[in-house]
Design an enzyme around this catalytic site. Structure first.
Site, PDB file in Angstrom:
ATOM      1  N   SER A   1       0.981  -1.207   0.130  1.00  0.00           N
ATOM      2  CA  SER A   1      -0.117  -0.161  -0.033  1.00  0.00           C
ATOM      3  C   SER A   1       1.070   1.302  -0.101  1.00  0.00           C
ATOM      4  O   SER A   1       1.517   1.406  -0.857  1.00  0.00           O
ATOM      5  CB  SER A   1      -1.001  -0.097   1.291  1.00  0.00           C
ATOM      6  OG  SER A   1      -1.758   0.912   1.219  1.00  0.00           O
TER       7      SER A   1
ATOM      8  N   ASP B   1     -10.024  -5.577  -3.324  1.00  0.00           N
ATOM      9  CA  ASP B   1      -9.410  -4.496  -2.716  1.00  0.00           C
ATOM     10  C   ASP B   1     -10.457  -3.379  -2.773  1.00  0.00           C
ATOM     11  O   ASP B   1     -10.492  -2.934  -4.020  1.00  0.00           O
ATOM     12  CB  ASP B   1      -8.079  -4.202  -3.098  1.00  0.00           C
ATOM     13  CG  ASP B   1      -7.293  -3.199  -1.997  1.00  0.00           C
ATOM     14  OD1 ASP B   1      -7.843  -2.506  -1.555  1.00  0.00           O
ATOM     15  OD2 ASP B   1      -6.084  -3.469  -1.935  1.00  0.00           O
TER      16      ASP B   1
ATOM     17  N   HIS C   1      -7.461  -5.902   0.741  1.00  0.00           N
ATOM     18  CA  HIS C   1      -6.258  -5.129   1.082  1.00  0.00           C
ATOM     19  C   HIS C   1      -5.308  -5.616   2.392  1.00  0.00           C
ATOM     20  O   HIS C   1      -4.541  -4.905   2.718  1.00  0.00           O
ATOM     21  CB  HIS C   1      -6.469  -3.707   1.260  1.00  0.00           C
ATOM     22  CG  HIS C   1      -5.432  -2.792   0.918  1.00  0.00           C
ATOM     23  ND1 HIS C   1      -5.006  -2.357  -0.234  1.00  0.00           N
ATOM     24  CD2 HIS C   1      -4.963  -1.920   2.011  1.00  0.00           C
ATOM     25  CE1 HIS C   1      -3.895  -1.538  -0.104  1.00  0.00           C
ATOM     26  NE2 HIS C   1      -3.966  -1.197   1.446  1.00  0.00           N
TER      27      HIS C   1
END
Length: 277
Positions: A147, A223, A256
């Protein structure tokens, strides 16, 4: 460096250190996994950069990387995601996506953040200098992240191709100049001049400089940040323009979280091992 914790894991050792950072002007903590091979030789190292709200401990406790790192003889170094301490300024509203836990792996230029928020210098320069005390071969180093940390890994690798042998990312923020997380962070740390933002935008950097390092990206199709925040299609389009090969995987059903990372961390470590041997 002060050793805070040490646990044996897969015949290697998981450690956590504390030190005074000169470039961040505060105490910092980082973790390192030393595989069993480090007991008698120096070993190659993979740097892991974590995402928003994380510390040095998230990857260590959730990714399940130690087993395969021990098999491959890889050390894994996990810095924190931002400077810490009472004197370090935070987001005025204590939001999760700016300030403490959200350093974005850049060098801030805007007050009051410019005094402490120098995570780019910390990862690229200061932390490697500390690591010479450990049995690590820093001439064989790769970098990866998740991320916000995926953004950090990609931008740092593109800008420092002689320092790393490969780069990979899980669910990276690929074009922070074009997403809400990035707009807030880059404006807050760097100011309103969007030309300055390009120095920390993986897509813009790739279009400007290309990249000769092997690149691997994995993304979960489920995600919830994929469309609005991550935008891997922009990075892949830039790679196509620059004739840069990217090993890209889009995985149905994965989100995620660290469940996604744990599912594919072995593939990433084996990817890096190919270039660190």
């Amino acid at each position: 460096m002060e050793l805070l914790n040490q646990q044996m894991s897969f015949a290697g050792v998981q450690r956590q250190y504390k030190h005074q950072s000169s470039c961040l002007d505060c105490d910092m903590v980082f973790s390192v996994y030393l595989p069993p091979q480090a007991q008698h030789d120096v070993v190659p190292v993979v740097f892991w950069l974590s995402g928003l709200t994380c510390t040095d401990e998230n990857f260590v406790t959730k990714a399940g990387a130690q087993r395969i790192a021990a098999e491959l003889g890889l050390a894994i170094v996990c810095p924190d995601t931002s400077p810490r301490g009472e004197q370090v300024p935070d987001d005025p509203s204590a939001a999760y996506d700016f300030g403490l836990g959200a350093g974005f792996y850049l060098n801030a230029t805007q007050a009051p953040f410019d005094k402490h928020y120098k995570m780019y210098d910390y990862v690229v320069h200061e932390l490697p200098r500390l690591l010479v005390e450990l049995p690590l071969d820093l001439s064989r180093a790769s970098i990866m992240g998740h991320s916000m940390g995926g953004h950090g890994a990609l931008t740092i690798a593109i800008k420092n191709p002689d320092q790393y042998r490969s780069v990979s990312a899980f669910s990276p923020i690929c074009a922070p100049s074009q997403c809400p997380w990035g707009h807030k962070a880059l404006a807050g740390y760097l100011g309103v001049d969007q030309k300055a933002w390009e120095e920390y935008d993986a897509t813009a950097l790739l279009l400007e400089r290309g990249c000769r390092l092997p690149i691997k990206i994995d993304q979960g199709e489920a995600d919830n940040f994929l469309v609005e925040q991550l935008k891997p299609e922009l990075f892949l389009a830039a790679a196509k323009v620059e004739l840069v090969d990217v090993e890209y995987g889009l995985h149905p059903g994965y989100d995620h979280s660290y469940f996604f990372i744990a599912s594919f961390i072995e593939e990433h470590l084996r990817f890096h091992h190919r270039y660190l041997g």
